[in-house]
Write a protein that holds these residues in place. Structure first.
Motif, PDB file in Angstrom:
ATOM      1  N   THR A   1      16.141  -5.030 -30.046  1.00 32.16           N
ATOM      2  CA  THR A   1      15.090  -4.254 -29.381  1.00 32.16           C
ATOM      3  C   THR A   1      15.555  -2.840 -29.056  1.00 32.16           C
ATOM      4  OG1 THR A   1      14.179  -6.278 -28.411  1.00 32.16           O
ATOM      5  CG2 THR A   1      13.509  -4.175 -27.429  1.00 32.16           C
ATOM      6  N   THR A   2      16.691  -2.738 -28.373  1.00 29.71           N
ATOM      7  CA  THR A   2      17.162  -1.421 -27.931  1.00 29.71           C
ATOM      8  C   THR A   2      18.011  -0.717 -28.962  1.00 29.71           C
ATOM      9  OG1 THR A   2      19.206  -2.286 -26.940  1.00 29.71           O
ATOM     10  CG2 THR A   2      17.207  -2.300 -25.564  1.00 29.71           C
ATOM     11  N   LYS A   3      18.562  -1.475 -29.921  1.00 30.29           N
ATOM     12  CA  LYS A   3      19.480  -0.972 -30.945  1.00 30.29           C
ATOM     13  C   LYS A   3      20.779  -0.428 -30.336  1.00 30.29           C
ATOM     14  CE  LYS A   3      16.610  -1.858 -34.332  1.00 30.29           C
ATOM     15  NZ  LYS A   3      15.479  -2.385 -33.572  1.00 30.29           N
ATOM     16  N   LYS A   4      21.100  -0.913 -29.143  1.00 28.12           N
ATOM     17  CA  LYS A   4      22.365  -0.547 -28.505  1.00 28.12           C
ATOM     18  C   LYS A   4      23.398  -1.636 -28.746  1.00 28.12           C
ATOM     19  CE  LYS A   4      20.314   2.314 -24.851  1.00 28.12           C
ATOM     20  NZ  LYS A   4      20.163   2.511 -23.386  1.00 28.12           N
ATOM     21  N   ILE A   5      24.667  -1.278 -28.641  1.00 29.08           N
ATOM     22  CA  ILE A   5      25.749  -2.215 -28.933  1.00 29.08           C
ATOM     23  C   ILE A   5      25.906  -3.237 -27.814  1.00 29.08           C
ATOM     24  CG2 ILE A   5      28.229  -2.443 -29.357  1.00 29.08           C
ATOM     25  CD1 ILE A   5      28.199   0.386 -30.492  1.00 29.08           C
ATOM     26  N   ILE A   6      26.005  -4.500 -28.200  1.00 26.12           N
ATOM     27  CA  ILE A   6      26.334  -5.563 -27.254  1.00 26.12           C
ATOM     28  C   ILE A   6      27.751  -6.016 -27.569  1.00 26.12           C
ATOM     29  CG2 ILE A   6      25.694  -7.806 -26.319  1.00 26.12           C
ATOM     30  CD1 ILE A   6      22.894  -7.348 -27.422  1.00 26.12           C
ATOM     31  N   GLU A   7      28.697  -5.510 -26.841  1.00 28.66           N
ATOM     32  CA  GLU A   7      30.107  -5.832 -27.072  1.00 28.66           C
ATOM     33  C   GLU A   7      30.370  -7.297 -26.736  1.00 28.66           C
ATOM     34  OE1 GLU A   7      31.803  -1.379 -25.918  1.00 28.66           O
ATOM     35  OE2 GLU A   7      31.650  -2.946 -24.390  1.00 28.66           O
ATOM     36  N   GLY A   8      31.019  -7.997 -27.651  1.00 33.26           N
ATOM     37  CA  GLY A   8      31.378  -9.389 -27.418  1.00 33.26           C
ATOM     38  C   GLY A   8      30.446 -10.399 -28.039  1.00 33.26           C
ATOM     39  N   ALA A   9      29.191 -10.005 -28.298  1.00 36.13           N
ATOM     40  CA  ALA A   9      28.255 -10.932 -28.937  1.00 36.13           C
ATOM     41  C   ALA A   9      28.574 -11.027 -30.425  1.00 36.13           C
ATOM     42  CB  ALA A   9      26.824 -10.455 -28.733  1.00 36.13           C
ATOM     43  N   PRO A  10      28.540 -12.209 -31.015  1.00 38.25           N
ATOM     44  CA  PRO A  10      28.865 -12.328 -32.441  1.00 38.25           C
ATOM     45  C   PRO A  10      27.799 -11.698 -33.313  1.00 38.25           C
ATOM     46  CG  PRO A  10      28.046 -14.417 -31.595  1.00 38.25           C
ATOM     47  CD  PRO A  10      28.202 -13.518 -30.409  1.00 38.25           C
ATOM     48  N   ASN A  11      28.223 -11.153 -34.436  1.00 41.58           N
ATOM     49  CA  ASN A  11      27.288 -10.629 -35.426  1.00 41.58           C
ATOM     50  C   ASN A  11      26.747 -11.822 -36.199  1.00 41.58           C
ATOM     51  OD1 ASN A  11      25.903  -9.360 -37.465  1.00 41.58           O
ATOM     52  ND2 ASN A  11      27.487  -7.857 -37.889  1.00 41.58           N
ATOM     53  N   SER A  12      25.663 -12.394 -35.711  1.00 42.01           N
ATOM     54  CA  SER A  12      25.195 -13.690 -36.202  1.00 42.01           C
ATOM     55  C   SER A  12      24.543 -13.635 -37.574  1.00 42.01           C
ATOM     56  CB  SER A  12      24.206 -14.302 -35.199  1.00 42.01           C
ATOM     57  OG  SER A  12      23.070 -13.466 -35.055  1.00 42.01           O
ATOM     58  N   ASN A  13      24.318 -12.428 -38.119  1.00 44.61           N
ATOM     59  CA  ASN A  13      23.739 -12.375 -39.462  1.00 44.61           C
ATOM     60  C   ASN A  13      24.591 -11.584 -40.449  1.00 44.61           C
ATOM     61  OD1 ASN A  13      23.285  -9.840 -38.451  1.00 44.61           O
ATOM     62  ND2 ASN A  13      21.101  -9.765 -38.921  1.00 44.61           N
ATOM     63  N   LEU A  14      25.859 -11.359 -40.108  1.00 48.58           N
ATOM     64  CA  LEU A  14      26.753 -10.666 -41.038  1.00 48.58           C
ATOM     65  C   LEU A  14      26.888 -11.476 -42.326  1.00 48.58           C
ATOM     66  CD1 LEU A  14      28.711  -8.330 -41.605  1.00 48.58           C
ATOM     67  CD2 LEU A  14      30.532  -9.753 -40.625  1.00 48.58           C
ATOM     68  N   ASN A  15      26.592 -10.857 -43.444  1.00 49.56           N
ATOM     69  CA  ASN A  15      26.577 -11.575 -44.722  1.00 49.56           C
ATOM     70  C   ASN A  15      27.928 -11.431 -45.434  1.00 49.56           C
ATOM     71  OD1 ASN A  15      25.530 -13.099 -46.795  1.00 49.56           O
ATOM     72  ND2 ASN A  15      23.674 -11.873 -47.007  1.00 49.56           N
ATOM     73  N   ALA A  16      28.977 -11.990 -44.799  1.00 53.87           N
ATOM     74  CA  ALA A  16      30.336 -11.855 -45.336  1.00 53.87           C
ATOM     75  C   ALA A  16      30.464 -12.497 -46.715  1.00 53.87           C
ATOM     76  CB  ALA A  16      31.339 -12.475 -44.364  1.00 53.87           C
ATOM     77  N   GLY A  17      29.814 -13.644 -46.905  1.00 48.83           N
ATOM     78  CA  GLY A  17      29.888 -14.316 -48.200  1.00 48.83           C
ATOM     79  C   GLY A  17      29.313 -13.468 -49.319  1.00 48.83           C
ATOM     80  N   LEU A  18      28.228 -12.755 -49.028  1.00 49.17           N
ATOM     81  CA  LEU A  18      27.622 -11.879 -50.024  1.00 49.17           C
ATOM     82  C   LEU A  18      28.570 -10.748 -50.399  1.00 49.17           C
ATOM     83  CD1 LEU A  18      24.789 -11.232 -51.467  1.00 49.17           C
ATOM     84  CD2 LEU A  18      24.562  -9.506 -49.670  1.00 49.17           C
ATOM     85  N   PHE A  19      29.222 -10.147 -49.399  1.00 48.28           N
ATOM     86  CA  PHE A  19      30.160  -9.059 -49.678  1.00 48.28           C
ATOM     87  C   PHE A  19      31.303  -9.535 -50.559  1.00 48.28           C
ATOM     88  CE2 PHE A  19      28.183  -6.480 -46.379  1.00 48.28           C
ATOM     89  CZ  PHE A  19      28.354  -5.208 -46.896  1.00 48.28           C
TER      90      PHE A  19
END
Length: 582
Positions: free
Chosen positions: A135-153
C-alpha cells in the motif's frame, strides 16, 4: 580486583561484543549493502543477468515505475527461452518479486557495482529479509520477501548448473555423456565432467518448481526450498528452520547470518569438503561449477591443461580461501562446527572477524513488526488468547515470544522431513567450535587468538535434532509467533498458503505460483482448520510440488469442530495471532 576480573571477562579478547550505536549502525548498513563480494559468483560465474533477464532491462523496469515503487518488479525478457517445457517469449514481462521502494531508483538488496570495465550485481540480506508494503510502498525491515522469484532467476541464468547442489541432482553420473572430457582428480585419477547442457536443463527444470518466496538454503543435492524466514529475531532462537544455528554470538544468530554468504551465494566455498558432503572429488566439483561460467575468465575446459583447482587459483579474486566470496578460514577449517556449519566465516578485509555478522545480529534484534493494518476488537483478542491456551498451543508457543526455543523432531511435527535431514552429512567432517576473538583484524595473521565457543550449555539431543546427526531424522524449531501478519504463508516450506478467496485460491499452487499473495487470515485458518488444510495439501500435490518437498503437511493441531471449537472461537484465535506484535 572483582571489577578488573569483570572487565577481563567482558573484553573482546575473551569473546565479548559491545553492543552500542556504532555496532547497530554498522549492522543496518551491512544488512542493506554488504555483498561480501558475491557479485562475482552471481554475475561472472552463474550469469544471472546473461539470460533473458538483463541488468539493462531491470533498469528499464525501474524507470517505468517513475518513483512509485513496487513489491514485484515486472521485467521484460531480452530473449525467448524454453525451460522445462515452458516457453518464455522475448518482450513478455515476468514477475520477479524484486522490491523497489517508493521514490528510489534501485532494487532493494541488489547493489550494482562497476569494476574492471564490467557492471555486476550481487545480493544483500535486504533482498530476502525485507519487503515493500503493497500500500505505502515503504520498506518493512525484517519482513520476508514472500514473492521473491529466486527459482526463476536461477533457471534463467546462463550457468544455473553452478547451483546444482541446491536441486535434486542426486548424482552427476546421470549427466555424463562424453567420457573423454576428463579432469585429473585429487588422487591422480581421471574422471569425466557432466554434460553442460544436460545438467543445465535439469537444474533449470527443478528451479522453476520452487515457489516464490522460497529458497533452498542447503546444499545437500536434494531440492527442498524453504520459506524465507523473517528477521524479527529477538527471542526467536535457535535460528534456521531446523534450529541448527544455536551456538555462537547472539544465541546463534551470527552463525545463521553467516550461512548466506559463506555458502548460499557461492557454491565454490564447499569445494574442500565436496567429497565428504556430495561424494564428488574437489576437481570434478570445481570443474562442474566453472565449465559454463558466464565470464570466459572463469570458464574451465579440460583442454586448459590444468586441474580445475589450479585454473581457479589463477583467477580467484580472493586467493587463499575457497570460492570467490570474502571469507576467512577459522582454525577449525575445513571442519563443520556448531558456530560455522559451512566451515567458513564471511568477513571483509579491513573489518574484524565476524564483525559484520555480529553487527547485523545486534541490529536485527531491534526490529519490531509494524502494527498490522487490520481492525482489532479487544474482547475478540482476549477470547482468542483464551482459545490459544485452551487448545494447548501454549504447550510449545510459550514465554515472551511464544516459543519454547526448542527443536521438535520431524516425526513428531510431521511436516515434510527433507529439509530436516539436510545437514546430516556434516557429521563426517565435524569438529570443535572455535573462532578468532572478535577484535581480530581481517585478513587474519598467524598467531591470532583462538577462542573455544561455549557449547556445554546446549542439550546434545537438540544438537542431534538440529543437524540430524547419529540416528536422528532431524527436526524443526518452534518459531516465535511475532508479526504473523507479515510472514504468510506458513510452515517451514511455506506450503500453507490460501488467498483472499479460500474456495479457489488454495495452496502455494493457487496463490504464489499464480501471482496471488497469500491472505494472512485465510492462511492461518488453513493452518488450524483440518478440512481447509486437506484442500490446501491436495492443491499443492496436484501441482507436483511434492517434487520440491513443498506440501504444507504436518503441524496437525486443529482448532475447529473436530476438536470441539466453534467458528467464533477459531475466528478469535486467528485475530489474536495476527495481533501479536512485540
Amino acid at each position: 580486583m572483582k571489577t578488573e576480573e569483570g572487565r577481563a571477562i567482558l573484553s573482546s579478547q575473551n569473546g565479548a561484543i559491545k553492543v552500542d550505536d556504532a555496532l547497530l549502525q554498522l549492522g543496518k548498513k551491512a544488512f542493506y549493502d554488504e555483498t561480501f563480494g558475491n557479485e562475482v559468483f552471481i554475475t561472472d560465474i552463474v550469469g544471472a543477468f546473461d539470460g533473458p533477464i538483463t541488468l539493462a532491462n531491470v533498469k528499464k523496469a525501474i524507470e517505468e515505475l517513475k518513483g512509485e515503487g513496487t513489491d514485484n518488479l515486472l521485467v521484460e525478457l531480452d530473449k525467448t527461452v524454453t525451460i522445462g517445457g515452458h516457453t518464455f517469449k522475448k518482450g513478455s514481462k515476468v514477475e520477479t518479486g524484486l522490491d523497489v521502494a517508493k521514490d528510489t531508483n534501485e532494487v532493494m538488496g541488489m547493489p550494482i557495482k562497476y569494476s574492471s570495465g564490467k557492471v555486476r550485481a550481487g545480493i544483500t540480506c535486504l533482498a530476502c529479509h525485507a519487503t515493500v508494503d503493497r500500500t505505502t510502498k515503504k520498506i518493512i525491515e525484517g519482513a520476508p520477501n514472500s514473492n521473491l522469484n529466486a527459482g526463476l532467476f536461477i533457471a534463467f541464468a546462463s550457468n544455473s548448473a553452478a547451483y546444482f547442489t541446491h536441486t535434486d541432482i542426486m548424482s552427476l553420473q546421470k549427466y555424463i555423456k562424453d567420457l573423454g572430457r576428463t579432469v585429473e582428480t585429487t588422487d591422480g585419477k581421471k574422471e569425466p565432467l557432466p554434460d553442460i547442457q544436460a545438467l543445465e536443463e535439469a537444474v533449470d527444470r527443478n528451479a522453476l518448481l520452487w515457489p516464490r518466496g522460497n529458497f533452498d538454503s542447503t546444499i545437500d543435492m536434494a531440492s527442498n526450498p524453504s520459506q524465507i524466514p523473517p528477521s524479527f529475531t529477538q527471542g526467536n532462537f535457535p535460528y534456521g528452520w531446523s534450529g541448527h544455528a544455536m551456538a555462537g554470538p547472539f544465541k546463534g544468530l551470527s552463525t545463521f547470518n553467516n550461512n548466506v554468504h559463506a555458502q548460499n551465494s557461492d557454491s565454490l566455498t564447499q569445494s574442500e569438503v565436496s567429497r565428504e558432503l556430495f561424494g564428488i572429488d574437489k576437481e570434478v566439483y570445481i570443474g562442474t561449477i566453472l565449465q559454463n561460467a558466464a565470464d570466459p575468465k572463469f570458464r574451465y575446459t579440460p583442454d586448459k591443461g590444468k586441474k580445475p583447482s589450479a585454473f581457479f587459483a589463477a583467477v580467484d579474486p580472493t586467493p587463499g580461501t575457497p570460492g570467490v566470496n570474502q571469507v576467512i578460514l577459522p582454525s577449525s577449517f575445513p571442519k563443520a562446527t556448531l558456530v560455522a556449519p559451512d566451515g567458513l566465516i564471511v568477513s571483509s578485509p579491513g573489518s574484524k572477524v565476524n564483525e559484520q555478522n555480529n553487527a547485523m545480529s545486534a541490529w536485527q534484534n531491534t526490529l519490531i513488526p509494524p502494527n498490522p493494518p487490520i481492525a482489532s476488537d479487544a474482547a475478540v483478542i482476549k477470547t482468542g488468547r483464551e482459545v490459544f491456551r485452551k487448545a494447548q498451543c501454549i504447550a510449545c508457543h510459550s514465554g515472551d515470544y511464544l516459543t519454547n526455543n526448542l527443536i521438535v523432531s520431524s516425526g513428531r511435527i510431521k511436516t515434510d522431513p527433507s529439509r530436516a535431514l539436510a545437514l546430516k552429512k556434516t557429521e563426517k567432517i565435524w569438529g570443535e567450535a572455535t573462532i578468532y576473538s572478535p577484535d581480530t583484524p581481517v585478513p587474519v595473521l598467524r598467531g591470532a587468538k583462538i577462542l573455544k565457543v561455549p557449547t556445554e550449555h546446549l542439550d546434545p539431543e537438540q544438537i542431534k535434532l538440529g543437524f540430524a546427526h547419529g540416528d536422528s531424522k532431524g527436526g524443526y524449531k518452534t518459531p516465535a509467533l511475532n508479526g504473523l501478519y507479515w510472514t504468510a504463508p506458513y510452515l517451514h516450506d511455506g506450503g500453507v498458503a490460501i488467498g483472499p478467496d479460500e474456495k479457489k485460491q488454495l495452496g502455494t499452487a493457487g496463490t504464489l505460483m499464480k501471482g496471488i499473495q497469500p491472505d494472512p487470515y485465510n492462511s492461518l485458518k488453513g493452518l488450524v482448520d483440518k478440512n481447509l488444510r486437506e484442500k490446501n495439501v491436495t492443491a499443492n500435490r496436484s501441482a507436483g510440488l511434492e517434487q520440491v518437498h513443498v506440501q504444507g503437511i504436518g503441524h496437525e493441531y486443529w482448532v475447529d469442530s473436530s476438536t470441539g471449537f466453534t467458528k467464533q472461537q477459531q475466528d478469535a484465535l486467528i485475530k489474536y495471532l495476527l495481533s501479536i506484535n512485540h
